[in-house]
Design a protein around this motif. Structure first.
Motif, short mmCIF file in Angstrom:
data_model
loop_
_atom_site.label_atom_id
_atom_site.label_comp_id
_atom_site.label_asym_id
_atom_site.label_seq_id
_atom_site.Cartn_x
_atom_site.Cartn_y
_atom_site.Cartn_z
N ILE A 47 0.85 -1.19 0.00
CA ILE A 47 0.00 0.00 0.00
C ILE A 47 0.88 1.24 0.00
O ILE A 47 1.77 1.39 0.85
CB ILE A 47 -0.92 0.02 1.24
N GLU A 48 0.65 2.13 -0.93
CA GLU A 48 1.40 3.38 -0.98
C GLU A 48 1.01 4.26 0.19
O GLU A 48 -0.15 4.32 0.59
CB GLU A 48 1.10 4.11 -2.30
N THR A 49 1.99 4.96 0.77
CA THR A 49 1.73 5.86 1.90
C THR A 49 2.34 7.23 1.65
O THR A 49 3.27 7.38 0.86
CB THR A 49 2.32 5.30 3.21
N SER A 50 1.79 8.20 2.34
CA SER A 50 2.36 9.55 2.31
C SER A 50 2.07 10.22 3.65
O SER A 50 1.22 9.77 4.42
CB SER A 50 1.77 10.38 1.16
N ILE A 51 2.79 11.30 3.93
CA ILE A 51 2.65 12.01 5.20
C ILE A 51 2.41 13.48 4.92
O ILE A 51 3.13 14.12 4.14
CB ILE A 51 3.91 11.86 6.07
N VAL A 52 1.39 14.03 5.56
CA VAL A 52 1.16 15.48 5.55
C VAL A 52 1.43 15.96 6.97
O VAL A 52 0.69 15.64 7.90
CB VAL A 52 -0.28 15.83 5.13
N HIS A 53 2.50 16.69 7.13
CA HIS A 53 2.95 17.06 8.46
C HIS A 53 2.10 18.16 9.09
O HIS A 53 1.54 19.01 8.40
CB HIS A 53 4.41 17.51 8.41
N GLY A 54 2.03 18.11 10.41
CA GLY A 54 1.40 19.17 11.18
C GLY A 54 2.39 19.70 12.19
O GLY A 54 3.35 19.02 12.55
N THR A 55 2.18 20.92 12.67
CA THR A 55 3.10 21.46 13.66
C THR A 55 3.01 20.66 14.95
O THR A 55 2.01 20.01 15.24
CB THR A 55 2.81 22.95 13.92
N THR A 56 4.08 20.69 15.73
CA THR A 56 4.20 19.82 16.89
C THR A 56 4.32 20.60 18.19
O THR A 56 4.68 21.78 18.21
CB THR A 56 5.43 18.93 16.77
N ALA A 57 4.06 19.89 19.29
CA ALA A 57 4.22 20.49 20.61
C ALA A 57 5.68 20.87 20.86
O ALA A 57 5.96 21.88 21.51
CB ALA A 57 3.74 19.52 21.68
N ALA A 58 6.59 20.07 20.35
CA ALA A 58 8.01 20.37 20.55
C ALA A 58 8.39 21.69 19.89
O ALA A 58 9.12 22.50 20.47
CB ALA A 58 8.86 19.23 19.99
N ALA A 59 7.91 21.90 18.68
CA ALA A 59 8.19 23.17 18.00
C ALA A 59 7.54 24.33 18.73
O ALA A 59 8.15 25.41 18.90
CB ALA A 59 7.68 23.11 16.56
N ALA A 60 6.32 24.14 19.20
CA ALA A 60 5.61 25.20 19.91
C ALA A 60 6.30 25.55 21.22
O ALA A 60 6.36 26.72 21.62
CB ALA A 60 4.17 24.80 20.15
N ALA A 61 6.80 24.53 21.93
CA ALA A 61 7.46 24.78 23.21
C ALA A 61 8.68 25.68 23.02
O ALA A 61 8.92 26.60 23.81
CB ALA A 61 7.87 23.46 23.85
N ALA A 62 9.46 25.41 21.99
CA ALA A 62 10.63 26.25 21.72
C ALA A 62 10.20 27.65 21.30
O ALA A 62 10.74 28.65 21.78
CB ALA A 62 11.49 25.60 20.64
N SER A 63 9.21 27.72 20.43
CA SER A 63 8.79 29.02 19.91
C SER A 63 8.20 29.91 20.99
O SER A 63 8.51 31.11 21.07
CB SER A 63 7.76 28.83 18.80
N LEU A 64 7.34 29.35 21.82
CA LEU A 64 6.62 30.16 22.81
C LEU A 64 7.51 30.56 23.99
O LEU A 64 7.33 31.64 24.56
CB LEU A 64 5.39 29.41 23.31
N THR A 65 8.46 29.71 24.38
CA THR A 65 9.33 30.06 25.49
C THR A 65 10.51 30.92 25.07
O THR A 65 11.12 31.59 25.91
CB THR A 65 9.90 28.79 26.16
N GLY A 66 10.84 30.90 23.78
CA GLY A 66 12.03 31.62 23.32
C GLY A 66 13.30 30.82 23.50
O GLY A 66 14.40 31.34 23.26
N LEU A 67 13.18 29.55 23.91
CA LEU A 67 14.36 28.70 24.02
C LEU A 67 14.71 28.15 22.64
O LEU A 67 13.83 27.80 21.87
CB LEU A 67 14.08 27.55 24.99
N GLN A 68 16.00 28.07 22.36
CA GLN A 68 16.44 27.73 21.01
C GLN A 68 16.25 26.23 20.75
O GLN A 68 16.67 25.39 21.55
CB GLN A 68 17.90 28.14 20.83
#
Length: 265
Positions: free
Chosen positions: A104-125
């Motif tokens: 079966i052919e598969t594909s992925i459509v990515h969504g933003t993640t909690a890990a990315a949000a944690a860095a973005s919202l806290t300002g930690l790199q």
């Protein structure tokens, strides 16, 4: 065709345009919300927004009995939904491999993640985060404290000057819980305080992706007494701070300046 679609972090609108199009074009749409969930919406709202029927699968229905999902993907276009990104934290590599075994052919459509949000919202790199960990409810791991593996992860990251992202436990349909449970940041901070980490600096992120996320940083003893509202919550335990990260925690998360100074690398 089996397409894995990450729904993002908050509600029925958090999905990407590509993901939205995949959902609306599918013959059948499956979802699981036992590893994470969209706190700002319901399955009914998802169905109405995308004009589809969503078949929610329990953990057993994905991990032990994936046949209905794979059968649908073999005979038509099936979509499998999760909160966040389907291959980050809410990992479904096994289901993808099972699909490949059946041709079966598969594909992925990515969504933003909690890990990315944690860095973005806290300002930690982002590149200064080490291995992540999950803090479970005590009853879920058969103990009454913080698992040694969690503390070992925090310590190993800190030795390298790295931050630790703590995902907080979600229990769906657990025999010890009358309703679905979501660990709060105050509970997590209390558990870590009881484990002797109360003087550590922590940063809480609540309702990432929503219109009103909350970000607050303080000693864990203080965070244990602070309520930040509805789920979902994340807890970050910073390692060594770059001076810009220090300023971000003070200005964006109200960290006590003297406490943030203690963590300067």
């Amino acid at each position: 065709m089996l397409t894995f679609v990450g729904l993002g972090l908050w509600d029925e609108r958090s999905v990407t345009v590509e993901g939205r199009d995949a959902v609306r074009a599918a013959d059948r749409v499956f979802a699981e919300f036992y590893t994470s969930k969209l706190a700002g919406t319901t399955v009914a709202d998802l169905e109405e927004h995308h004009d589809v029927d969503v078949e929610v699968r329990a953990r057993e229905g994905v991990e032990r009995d994936p046949g209905p999902v794979l059968d649908a993907a073999e005979s038509g276009d099936a979509v499998f939904l999760t909160a966040g990104d389907t291959m980050i934290a809410t990992t479904h590599v096994d289901l993808r491999l099972r699909a490949h075994e059946r041709g079966i052919e598969t594909s992925i459509v990515h969504g933003t993640t909690a890990a990315a949000a944690a860095a973005s919202l806290t300002g930690l790199q982002n590149y200064r985060f080490g291995k992540a960990t999950t803090l479970p409810f005590p009853y879920a791991h058969g103990g009454d404290d913080v698992p040694a593996s969690v503390l070992e992860t925090v310590d190993a990251n800190r030795e390298r000057g790295l931050h630790t992202l703590c995902f907080l436990d979600i229990k769906v349909g657990h025999e010890r819980a009358e309703t679905d449970e979501h660990m709060t940041a105050s509970t997590a901070a209390s558990l870590l305080t009881e484990a002797g980490r109360g003087d550590d600096l922590g940063a809480v992120v609540a309702r990432a992706g929503s219109p009103d996320p909350v970000v607050v940083a303080d000693r864990l003893t203080a965070l244990a007494e602070r309520e930040v509202g509805d789920p979902l919550h994340l807890l970050v335990l910073p390692g060594g701070l770059h001076h810009i990260e220090r300023d971000a925690l003070v200005e964006l998360a109200d960290a006590p300046p003297a406490l943030a100074d203690e963590r300067l690398a």
